[in-house]
Design a protein around this motif. Sequence first.
Motif, PDB file in Angstrom:
ATOM      1  N   GLN A  80       0.745  -1.825   0.111  1.00  0.00           N
ATOM      2  CA  GLN A  80       0.324   0.480  -0.272  1.00  0.00           C
ATOM      3  C   GLN A  80       0.599   1.127  -0.046  1.00  0.00           C
ATOM      4  OE1 GLN A  80      -2.967  -0.619   3.341  1.00  0.00           O
ATOM      5  NE2 GLN A  80      -3.143  -2.143   2.826  1.00  0.00           N
ATOM      6  N   PRO A  81       0.642   2.615  -0.836  1.00  0.00           N
ATOM      7  CA  PRO A  81       1.437   3.450  -0.232  1.00  0.00           C
ATOM      8  C   PRO A  81       1.538   4.315   0.397  1.00  0.00           C
ATOM      9  CG  PRO A  81      -0.883   3.729  -1.591  1.00  0.00           C
ATOM     10  CD  PRO A  81      -1.546   2.758  -1.356  1.00  0.00           C
ATOM     11  N   LEU A  82       2.645   4.794   1.214  1.00  0.00           N
ATOM     12  CA  LEU A  82       2.997   5.157   2.617  1.00  0.00           C
ATOM     13  C   LEU A  82       3.276   6.144   2.223  1.00  0.00           C
ATOM     14  CD1 LEU A  82       3.655   5.101   5.090  1.00  0.00           C
ATOM     15  CD2 LEU A  82       6.140   3.519   4.525  1.00  0.00           C
ATOM     16  N   THR A  83       3.489   7.517   3.296  1.00  0.00           N
ATOM     17  CA  THR A  83       4.061   8.709   2.799  1.00  0.00           C
ATOM     18  C   THR A  83       4.093   8.655   4.535  1.00  0.00           C
ATOM     19  OG1 THR A  83       2.652   9.439   1.222  1.00  0.00           O
ATOM     20  CG2 THR A  83       3.591  10.862   2.656  1.00  0.00           C
ATOM     21  N   LEU A  91       4.981  13.870  13.337  1.00  0.00           N
ATOM     22  CA  LEU A  91       5.537  12.835  12.694  1.00  0.00           C
ATOM     23  C   LEU A  91       4.184  12.646  12.069  1.00  0.00           C
ATOM     24  CD1 LEU A  91       7.651  11.237  11.497  1.00  0.00           C
ATOM     25  CD2 LEU A  91       7.194   9.333  13.317  1.00  0.00           C
ATOM     26  N   ILE A  92       3.845  12.612  10.786  1.00  0.00           N
ATOM     27  CA  ILE A  92       2.559  12.081  10.372  1.00  0.00           C
ATOM     28  C   ILE A  92       2.919  11.046   9.560  1.00  0.00           C
ATOM     29  CG2 ILE A  92       0.891  12.777   8.898  1.00  0.00           C
ATOM     30  CD1 ILE A  92       1.415  15.527   8.819  1.00  0.00           C
ATOM     31  N   TYR A  93       1.820   9.700   9.359  1.00  0.00           N
ATOM     32  CA  TYR A  93       2.375   8.460   8.824  1.00  0.00           C
ATOM     33  C   TYR A  93       0.869   8.121   7.987  1.00  0.00           C
ATOM     34  CZ  TYR A  93       3.673   3.521   8.615  1.00  0.00           C
ATOM     35  OH  TYR A  93       3.830   2.448   8.271  1.00  0.00           O
ATOM     36  N   ASP A  94       1.033   8.103   7.003  1.00  0.00           N
ATOM     37  CA  ASP A  94      -0.276   7.679   5.780  1.00  0.00           C
ATOM     38  C   ASP A  94       0.169   6.629   4.851  1.00  0.00           C
ATOM     39  OD1 ASP A  94      -1.522  10.173   6.479  1.00  0.00           O
ATOM     40  OD2 ASP A  94      -0.220  10.937   5.681  1.00  0.00           O
ATOM     41  N   LEU A  95      -0.356   5.593   5.785  1.00  0.00           N
ATOM     42  CA  LEU A  95      -0.376   4.560   4.749  1.00  0.00           C
ATOM     43  C   LEU A  95      -2.139   4.321   4.463  1.00  0.00           C
ATOM     44  CD1 LEU A  95       0.883   1.648   4.286  1.00  0.00           C
ATOM     45  CD2 LEU A  95      -0.132   0.534   6.226  1.00  0.00           C
ATOM     46  N   ALA A  96      -2.219   3.953   2.670  1.00  0.00           N
ATOM     47  CA  ALA A  96      -3.348   3.868   1.888  1.00  0.00           C
ATOM     48  C   ALA A  96      -4.861   5.038   2.724  1.00  0.00           C
ATOM     49  CB  ALA A  96      -3.885   2.496   2.515  1.00  0.00           C
ATOM     50  N   ASP A  97      -5.323   3.882   4.121  1.00  0.00           N
ATOM     51  CA  ASP A  97      -6.562   4.592   4.344  1.00  0.00           C
ATOM     52  C   ASP A  97      -5.976   5.033   5.597  1.00  0.00           C
ATOM     53  OD1 ASP A  97      -8.133   5.213   1.835  1.00  0.00           O
ATOM     54  OD2 ASP A  97      -8.465   2.769   2.396  1.00  0.00           O
TER      55      ASP A  97
END
Length: 167
Positions: A80-83, A91-97
């Motif tokens: 899955q896409p990770l940012t 610290l901001i961790y975005d993994l798909a939804d």
Amino acid sequence: MAYIKARRGVSPRQMKAILVVCMLAVGIPVGAWVSGSWSAAAMSVEFAVVGLGVGLVAIQWLAGPSMRKALAERGQAYEQPLTLRLTSEALIYDLADLTMIARWPCVTDLYQTRKYWVFLVQSSAMVLPRHFFTTPEAERDFIAEAASRMTEAARARSPDATRIVGG
């Protein structure tokens, strides 16, 4: 995950070692007492330890495909896409939804494994694959920026980050 679990207490590798030592420490004397022969007891326990090792290898070999299958059954992709973003506050961790936000005082450790950088945030982990970085310099710059935002105590618990930034 073993590294994450080790930072919180006993790691899976330590558990396996304890299990093997206990098998030997209890199995050989009890086997000798029952069979009347120390050599027969030692051989049987050694074979049990080899069997345990084969079982652990089999479990690790099956874990990846079974995880992919379990995710597919739930309609989730294995990759899955990770940012991962660094801001002055968090610290901001975005993994798909999924989005996790950790204020810097909550980040307790930053350490490196063979394939990942792991931010421990209280009792949770934010995992950043090292292959995201195109060059060692980009990796070092990112880790330096992250470490600069962490508390002094968290930096003290993060020798991997300190080493890569300093060297």
